[in-house]
Design an enzyme around this catalytic site. Structure first.
Site, PDB file in Angstrom:
ATOM      1  N   THR A 214      -2.464  -6.662  -3.077  1.00 18.67           N
ATOM      2  CA  THR A 214      -2.234  -5.945  -4.339  1.00 18.67           C
ATOM      3  C   THR A 214      -3.364  -6.162  -5.339  1.00 18.67           C
ATOM      4  O   THR A 214      -3.313  -5.647  -6.447  1.00 18.67           O
ATOM      5  CB  THR A 214      -0.897  -6.382  -4.969  1.00 18.67           C
ATOM      6  N   GLY A 215      -4.332  -6.977  -4.976  1.00 18.53           N
ATOM      7  CA  GLY A 215      -5.502  -7.125  -5.848  1.00 18.53           C
ATOM      8  C   GLY A 215      -5.557  -8.431  -6.609  1.00 18.53           C
ATOM      9  O   GLY A 215      -6.202  -8.506  -7.652  1.00 18.53           O
ATOM     10  N   LYS A 216      -4.949  -9.488  -6.080  1.00 24.49           N
ATOM     11  CA  LYS A 216      -4.970 -10.785  -6.782  1.00 24.49           C
ATOM     12  C   LYS A 216      -6.391 -11.369  -6.794  1.00 24.49           C
ATOM     13  O   LYS A 216      -6.887 -11.799  -7.824  1.00 24.49           O
ATOM     14  CB  LYS A 216      -3.987 -11.774  -6.129  1.00 24.49           C
TER      15      LYS A 216
ATOM     16  N   GLU B  14      13.520  13.763  16.851  1.00 25.19           N
ATOM     17  CA  GLU B  14      12.857  13.925  15.544  1.00 25.19           C
ATOM     18  C   GLU B  14      13.478  15.058  14.741  1.00 25.19           C
ATOM     19  O   GLU B  14      13.685  14.921  13.540  1.00 25.19           O
ATOM     20  CB  GLU B  14      11.351  14.165  15.732  1.00 25.19           C
TER      21      GLU B  14
ATOM     22  N   GLY C  55       2.221 -12.097  -6.090  1.00 28.38           N
ATOM     23  CA  GLY C  55       2.467 -10.725  -5.647  1.00 28.38           C
ATOM     24  C   GLY C  55       2.250 -10.582  -4.159  1.00 28.38           C
ATOM     25  O   GLY C  55       1.710 -11.485  -3.514  1.00 28.38           O
TER      26      GLY C  55
ATOM     27  N   PRO D 156       0.757  -9.383  -0.476  1.00 27.42           N
ATOM     28  CA  PRO D 156      -0.639  -9.348  -0.029  1.00 27.42           C
ATOM     29  C   PRO D 156      -1.270  -7.980  -0.291  1.00 27.42           C
ATOM     30  O   PRO D 156      -0.590  -6.956  -0.193  1.00 27.42           O
ATOM     31  CB  PRO D 156      -0.547  -9.587   1.477  1.00 27.42           C
TER      32      PRO D 156
END
Ligand code: ADP
Length: 659
Positions: free
Chosen positions: A238-240, A456, A234, A236
């Protein structure tokens, strides 16, 4: 979604940034880290040895020397009959043995001869002094040369050889080849599945593994083999790592954690020896979990496509051998994490090694809400907080971004002297994480502020006029540290997983509207649109080459994704001529979108002017203010065009109110 007005200074900064996990970073520097220090130590020790040996050899050469005396003293010694013998060497040095001396070498004197040998003969004539010429001992000279030169060299080579061999064997002297696993072993990670939010499928896959670690016999008794390796894949953040720790925490087993790049060193064989050492250590502590982060640093495919490297290949081979070697009933589980699964060697992925793949992808809306809740549980919140709104504004953010945002919000609350985090803090934190801090000290000229405002408002107006675009949340011309001089924040009403062709076209028009506003109002354009142009071009390219949304090429796939989880970029997979045609098609799409943006803005010039004027004064306006001004100006315009009709409409409204 953000439309930036790009700061010229910052345009290239982001591109130059190096990946922190780049395994090749500084890997060529032999003096890097602990091993560098060890090598330096070895070289220094060898030099010291050489110096000592040299001194010893010099001592050997001059070993007749005791005390140096003047020639006058020597003469008086002779005259007082205190001299027993005199030896003269070729260089005119006299070696004098006094009468009192009993040993052979100890009490002798060295004298530099004054005058020639005849004078000396005269002096010694008629006295009972043995006089001789000192014969040069060739043997001794050779030995002293050997001692001073050859021996240090020998010590150096033998030492170096020994070190190299011991590294190859695993560990050994100074532990260069020793696995650092011991340093990273944690008996209790303190993390459980409850700490990992929004990754329900991944957690479910890991549940089984936890059960196996708890009770391997349950599986092995009926002959079931459990995976030796699980690959967590996954983007970087994401909680591996968090998930791997949670598995160890849930199973209550030791957790070894290493990064793939820590195996690879400058000496071939060090990585392999570290892998051996790691497995040895892990087997001793089984049941346990070995977590190898960024496994692509060692597990890169061995074919030449990604560039070969002897050390990496040996390390990988060792890892493969070790994974084959251990018995899965030992309850030793290898968890690998990567964000580049496509570069991994096929051998690593075959059954019996990393045979299970768990995807840990960016969280969806529900996932983001639960991650925010997990992190917000540790901070004080007030009643205004609405996680749904924050989650909607952070589409595409990963767990670490969200954790960071909650923390930033808490810091902002403290900064503003509040006791609890409010929704305002959270919204501000979203912007801090995505576009950086406000750059209050940056003073823009009046003209620049006008340009940025029109740019803008151009984006926002076109987005509001197209019904396929997301509603505008905020427009600002306060510069930010990450390069934006101003931006429009758009928040979707709901999470989307698909985009239609019309929506993509609307997005392209929206991106180019900033530049279009500049051209319409100022008759000139600035560098501020670079980010918009890049994004618009990317969408056009993907529409043509990947999504089959072009008339010319139809459903032909012309590009392939380079990596799914990192940049998500695609590379062209077609002939040169086709690629040139694709470029022309992109150009035409962009031109058409730009023209459309200009048409929309020209037709609403009054709205553009009014809102831009307001923005210059206010610096930041909300989506609600924007819509109110837009609707007011449009109704004023309609009234002016057809006063009768609007009068009737007003009357009709009054009547309906009365009913
Ligand atoms: P990765 O290994 O995928 O790069 P990490 O596991 O190191 O990511 O995540 C970094 C931090 O981000 C974690 O320590 C945690 O605070 C937060 N985080 C990431 N994903 C999640 C998640 N799914 N739930 C809760 N926190 C998360």
């Amino acid at each position: 979604m953000f439309h930036f007005f790009q700061d010229n200074d910052n345009q290239n900064n982001n591109r130059k940034r190096r990946e922190p996990n780049d395994p090749n970073r500084d890997s060529r520097n032999p003096f890097r880290g602990d091993n560098g220090k060890q090598l330096l130590l070895i070289i220094l020790s060898c030099l010291m040895f050489s110096l000592l040996a040299y001194n010893a050899a010099s001592g050997m050469r001059d070993n007749n020397t005791s005390e140096e005396i003047t020639y006058n003293r020597f003469v008086s010694m002779v005259e007082n009959n205190e001299v027993k013998s005199v030896e003269v060497s070729n260089d005119g040095t006299l070696w004098v043995k006094p009468v009192s001396s009993s040993g052979s070498t100890t009490a002798s004197y060295k004298v530099v001869m004054v005058g020639d040998e005849n004078g000396l003969n005269e002096l010694l004539k008629g006295r009972d002094i043995t006089y001789s010429k000192k014969s040069v001992s060739v043997g001794r000279e050779i030995i002293s040369s050997i001692v001073s030169l050859v021996i240090p060299l020998l010590i150096f080579f033998v030492g170096f050889n020994f070190i190299m061999r011991s590294m190859g064997r695993g560990g050994g002297m100074m532990g260069v080849g020793k696995s650092k696993a011991k340093l990273y072993v944690q008996q209790d990670t303190g993390v459980t599945f409850a700490d990992v939010a929004g990754e329900e499928e991944a957690k479910e896959s890991m549940q089984e593994v936890v059960d196996f670690l708890h009770n391997p016999a349950k599986y092995t008794s009926i002959g079931a083999k459990l995976p030796k390796g699980v690959l967590l894949v996954g983007p970087p953040g994401t909680g591996k790592t968090l998930l791997a720790k949670a598995v160890a925490g849930e199973a209550g087993v030791p957790f070894f954690s290493l990064s793939g790049s820590e195996f690879v060193e400058m000496f071939v064989g060090v990585g392999a020896s570290r892998v051996r050492d790691l497995f040895e250590e892990a087997k001793k502590q089984a049941p346990c979990i070995v977590f190898i982060d960024e496994i692509d640093a060692i597990g890169k495919s061995r074919d030449s496509h990604y560039g070969g490297n002897d050390e990496r290949e040996q390390t990988l081979n060792q890892l493969l051998a070790e994974m084959d070697g251990f018995d899965s009933s030992k309850a030793l589980l290898i968890l690998g994490a990567t964000n580049r699964p496509e570069v991994l060697d096929k051998a690593l992925l075959r059954p019996g090694r990393f045979d299970r793949r768990v995807i840990v992808d960016r969280p969806d809306l529900k996932g983001r809400i639960s991650i925010l809740k997990v992190h917000a549980a540790k901070v004080m919140l007030d009643e205004t907080v609405d996680f749904q709104e924050i989650a909607l504004a952070t589409s595409g953010a990963c767990g670490s971004d969200l954790a960071n945002m909650v923390n930033e919000a808490a810091i902002l609350a403290v900064k503003h002297g509040r006791k609890a985090v409010s929704q305002k803090d959270l919204l501000e934190a979203v912007e801090v994480v995505l576009v950086g801090q406000e750059k209050k000290e940056r003073i823009m000229s009046k003209e620049e502020r006008r340009i940025v405002s029109y740019h803008e408002v151009g984006h926002a107006l076109v987005a509001a006029l197209q019904k396929h675009a997301e509603p505008v949340q905020k427009i600002t011309i306060v510069p930010r540290t990450m390069g934006a001089l101003g931006y429009v924040m758009q928040v979707p009403e709901e999470e989307k997983y698909l985009n239609s062709k019309k929506e993509l076209q609307a997005m392209i028009v929206g991106y180019l509207a900033g530049r279009a506003a500049e051209e319409i109002v100022f008759g000139d354009v600035t560098t501020g649109a670079s980010n918009d142009i890049e994004k618009a071009t990317q969408i056009c390219k993907a529409m043509i080459t990947q999504y089959g949304m072009s008339e010319t090429f139809g459903l032909m796939g012309l590009a392939r994704q380079e990596d799914q989880y990192l940049s998500g970029k695609a590379y062209m997979d077609c002939g040169d001529e086709t690629a040139a045609q694709v470029d022309r098609e992109i150009m035409n799409m962009l031109k058409a979108a730009y023209e459309e943006a200009k048409v929309l803005l020209r037709a609403n010039r009054d709205v553009l002017d009014r809102i831009a004027g307001y923005l210059i004064v206010q610096e930041t306006i909300t989506g609600k203010e924007f819509m109110r001004i837009m609707n007011t100006v449009i109704s004023e315009r309609e009234q002016a065009a057809d006063p009768m009709q609007s009068e009737n409409a007003e009357k009709a409204e009054e009547l309906s109110d009365g009913i």
